[in-house]
Design a protein around this motif. Structure first.
Motif, PDB file in Angstrom:
ATOM      1  N   UNK A  16      19.909 -37.048 -22.188  1.00 27.15           N
ATOM      2  CA  UNK A  16      20.037 -38.223 -21.316  1.00 27.15           C
ATOM      3  C   UNK A  16      19.955 -37.824 -19.848  1.00 27.15           C
ATOM      4  N   UNK A  17      20.627 -36.716 -19.517  1.00 29.02           N
ATOM      5  CA  UNK A  17      20.624 -36.227 -18.140  1.00 29.02           C
ATOM      6  C   UNK A  17      20.097 -34.798 -18.162  1.00 29.02           C
ATOM      7  N   UNK A  18      18.954 -34.600 -17.545  1.00 34.24           N
ATOM      8  CA  UNK A  18      18.333 -33.285 -17.473  1.00 34.24           C
ATOM      9  C   UNK A  18      18.595 -32.678 -16.098  1.00 34.24           C
ATOM     10  N   UNK A  19      19.287 -31.562 -16.084  1.00 33.75           N
ATOM     11  CA  UNK A  19      19.518 -30.814 -14.855  1.00 33.75           C
ATOM     12  C   UNK A  19      18.401 -29.788 -14.736  1.00 33.75           C
ATOM     13  N   UNK A  20      17.840 -29.636 -13.535  1.00 32.82           N
ATOM     14  CA  UNK A  20      16.769 -28.667 -13.331  1.00 32.82           C
ATOM     15  C   UNK A  20      17.163 -27.714 -12.212  1.00 32.82           C
ATOM     16  N   UNK A  21      17.210 -26.430 -12.559  1.00 35.44           N
ATOM     17  CA  UNK A  21      17.481 -25.377 -11.587  1.00 35.44           C
ATOM     18  C   UNK A  21      16.208 -24.612 -11.292  1.00 35.44           C
ATOM     19  N   UNK A  22      16.333 -23.626 -10.433  1.00 37.92           N
ATOM     20  CA  UNK A  22      15.166 -22.830 -10.037  1.00 37.92           C
ATOM     21  C   UNK A  22      14.812 -21.800 -11.106  1.00 37.92           C
ATOM     22  N   UNK A  23      15.799 -20.978 -11.470  1.00 35.35           N
ATOM     23  CA  UNK A  23      15.602 -19.944 -12.493  1.00 35.35           C
ATOM     24  C   UNK A  23      16.971 -19.460 -12.947  1.00 35.35           C
ATOM     25  N   UNK A  24      17.032 -18.862 -14.128  1.00 31.48           N
ATOM     26  CA  UNK A  24      18.316 -18.287 -14.531  1.00 31.48           C
ATOM     27  C   UNK A  24      18.685 -17.174 -13.539  1.00 31.48           C
ATOM     28  N   UNK A  25      19.911 -17.140 -13.076  1.00 31.39           N
ATOM     29  CA  UNK A  25      20.279 -16.096 -12.110  1.00 31.39           C
ATOM     30  C   UNK A  25      20.319 -14.721 -12.762  1.00 31.39           C
ATOM     31  N   UNK A  93       2.098 -23.640 -13.143  1.00 35.08           N
ATOM     32  CA  UNK A  93       2.488 -23.452 -14.539  1.00 35.08           C
ATOM     33  C   UNK A  93       3.906 -23.981 -14.781  1.00 35.08           C
ATOM     34  N   UNK A  94       4.812 -23.706 -13.845  1.00 31.53           N
ATOM     35  CA  UNK A  94       6.197 -24.179 -13.962  1.00 31.53           C
ATOM     36  C   UNK A  94       6.235 -25.707 -13.954  1.00 31.53           C
ATOM     37  N   UNK A 119      10.266 -30.948  -4.489  1.00 30.57           N
ATOM     38  CA  UNK A 119       8.898 -31.471  -4.538  1.00 30.57           C
ATOM     39  C   UNK A 119       8.178 -31.045  -5.817  1.00 30.57           C
ATOM     40  N   UNK A 120       8.528 -29.890  -6.356  1.00 33.07           N
ATOM     41  CA  UNK A 120       7.894 -29.417  -7.586  1.00 33.07           C
ATOM     42  C   UNK A 120       8.407 -30.200  -8.803  1.00 33.07           C
ATOM     43  N   UNK A 121       9.695 -30.480  -8.800  1.00 32.44           N
ATOM     44  CA  UNK A 121      10.272 -31.274  -9.883  1.00 32.44           C
ATOM     45  C   UNK A 121       9.757 -32.711  -9.782  1.00 32.44           C
ATOM     46  N   UNK A 123       6.954 -33.744  -8.649  1.00 27.26           N
ATOM     47  CA  UNK A 123       5.573 -33.770  -9.132  1.00 27.26           C
ATOM     48  C   UNK A 123       5.549 -33.786 -10.662  1.00 27.26           C
ATOM     49  N   UNK A 124       6.360 -32.951 -11.288  1.00 31.16           N
ATOM     50  CA  UNK A 124       6.413 -32.887 -12.755  1.00 31.16           C
ATOM     51  C   UNK A 124       6.892 -34.216 -13.337  1.00 31.16           C
ATOM     52  N   UNK A 125       7.901 -34.813 -12.714  1.00 32.00           N
ATOM     53  CA  UNK A 125       8.436 -36.096 -13.176  1.00 32.00           C
ATOM     54  C   UNK A 125       7.351 -37.168 -13.083  1.00 32.00           C
ATOM     55  N   UNK A 126       6.678 -37.219 -11.957  1.00 29.49           N
ATOM     56  CA  UNK A 126       5.635 -38.231 -11.747  1.00 29.49           C
ATOM     57  C   UNK A 126       4.510 -38.067 -12.764  1.00 29.49           C
ATOM     58  N   UNK A 127       4.085 -36.834 -12.989  1.00 30.35           N
ATOM     59  CA  UNK A 127       2.972 -36.586 -13.902  1.00 30.35           C
ATOM     60  C   UNK A 127       3.361 -36.725 -15.375  1.00 30.35           C
ATOM     61  N   UNK A 128       4.661 -36.699 -15.668  1.00 36.06           N
ATOM     62  CA  UNK A 128       5.115 -36.862 -17.051  1.00 36.06           C
ATOM     63  C   UNK A 128       4.851 -38.280 -17.556  1.00 36.06           C
ATOM     64  N   UNK A 129       4.741 -39.213 -16.631  1.00 36.55           N
ATOM     65  CA  UNK A 129       4.398 -40.575 -16.997  1.00 36.55           C
ATOM     66  C   UNK A 129       5.491 -41.351 -17.712  1.00 36.55           C
ATOM     67  N   UNK A 130       6.751 -40.982 -17.473  1.00 29.45           N
ATOM     68  CA  UNK A 130       7.867 -41.715 -18.071  1.00 29.45           C
ATOM     69  C   UNK A 130       8.773 -42.221 -16.951  1.00 29.45           C
TER      70      UNK A 130
END
Length: 163
Positions: A16-25, A93-94, A119-121, A123-130
């Motif tokens: 339901x809630x997707x958290x997005x980080x940069x990379x695993x530390x 790719x990410x 801005x990268x997230x 873009x991914x959200x917009x292109x996911x089409x949901x």
């Protein structure tokens, strides 16, 4: 790699809630059951305040996080990878991988937990089409911790329910 397998153990059937980080530390990781990371501890604190409850352990928090349909993914899978050090191809790719993940799981909301990847997230959200609501929060380090917790509490109160 063993630590990253923990992430899959806490993946809910429905995100339901997707958290997005940069990379695993390179150090402590969000899904480390013993103590978590800065992000994990601040997220736990926000959950405790939002749901007016205390968790006996960090592992108990992770179970509740999962039960609420929450999940954390990273833009990059390589531990410690920074957006400013990534090549154009790595960024593309990410974004593509995140787009596919969002399109497959269709979360209600995406919480970006680091301003420099917004801005990268986006873009991914917009292109996911949901239809996904995106919220950007500052990474909870030092003076940003209070703002992260406050912002996350607002999101949780508006989007989750206890069962």
């Amino acid at each position: 790699m063993e630590k990253l397998k923990k992430r899959e153990e806490y993946k809910p059937e429905e995100i339901r809630i997707l958290f997005v980080g940069e990379s695993p530390p390179k150090g402590a990781f969000f899904y480390d059951e013993a103590k978590g990371s800065n992000l994990g501890r601040a997220t736990k604190e926000a959950f405790e305040k939002a749901f007016q409850m205390g968790f006996e352990s960090y592992q108990e928090f992770l179970e509740f996080f999962k039960s609420q349909g929450c999940y954390l993914v990273d833009l990059f899978q390589e531990r410690g990878k920074k957006i400013m050090c990534a090549t154009k191809e790595e960024k593309e790719e990410a974004e593509e991988q995140l787009k596919k993940f969002i399109a497959k799981h269709r979360p209600e909301i995406v919480v970006v937990v680091l301003k420099r990847i917004c801005k990268h997230v986006e873009k991914a959200v917009k292109e996911a089409g949901v239809a996904v609501r995106e919220v950007d929060l500052p990474f909870p380090f030092m003076h940003n911790k209070k703002n992260y917790i406050k912002g996350l509490i607002e999101i949780l109160k508006a989007t989750t329910t206890t069962e």
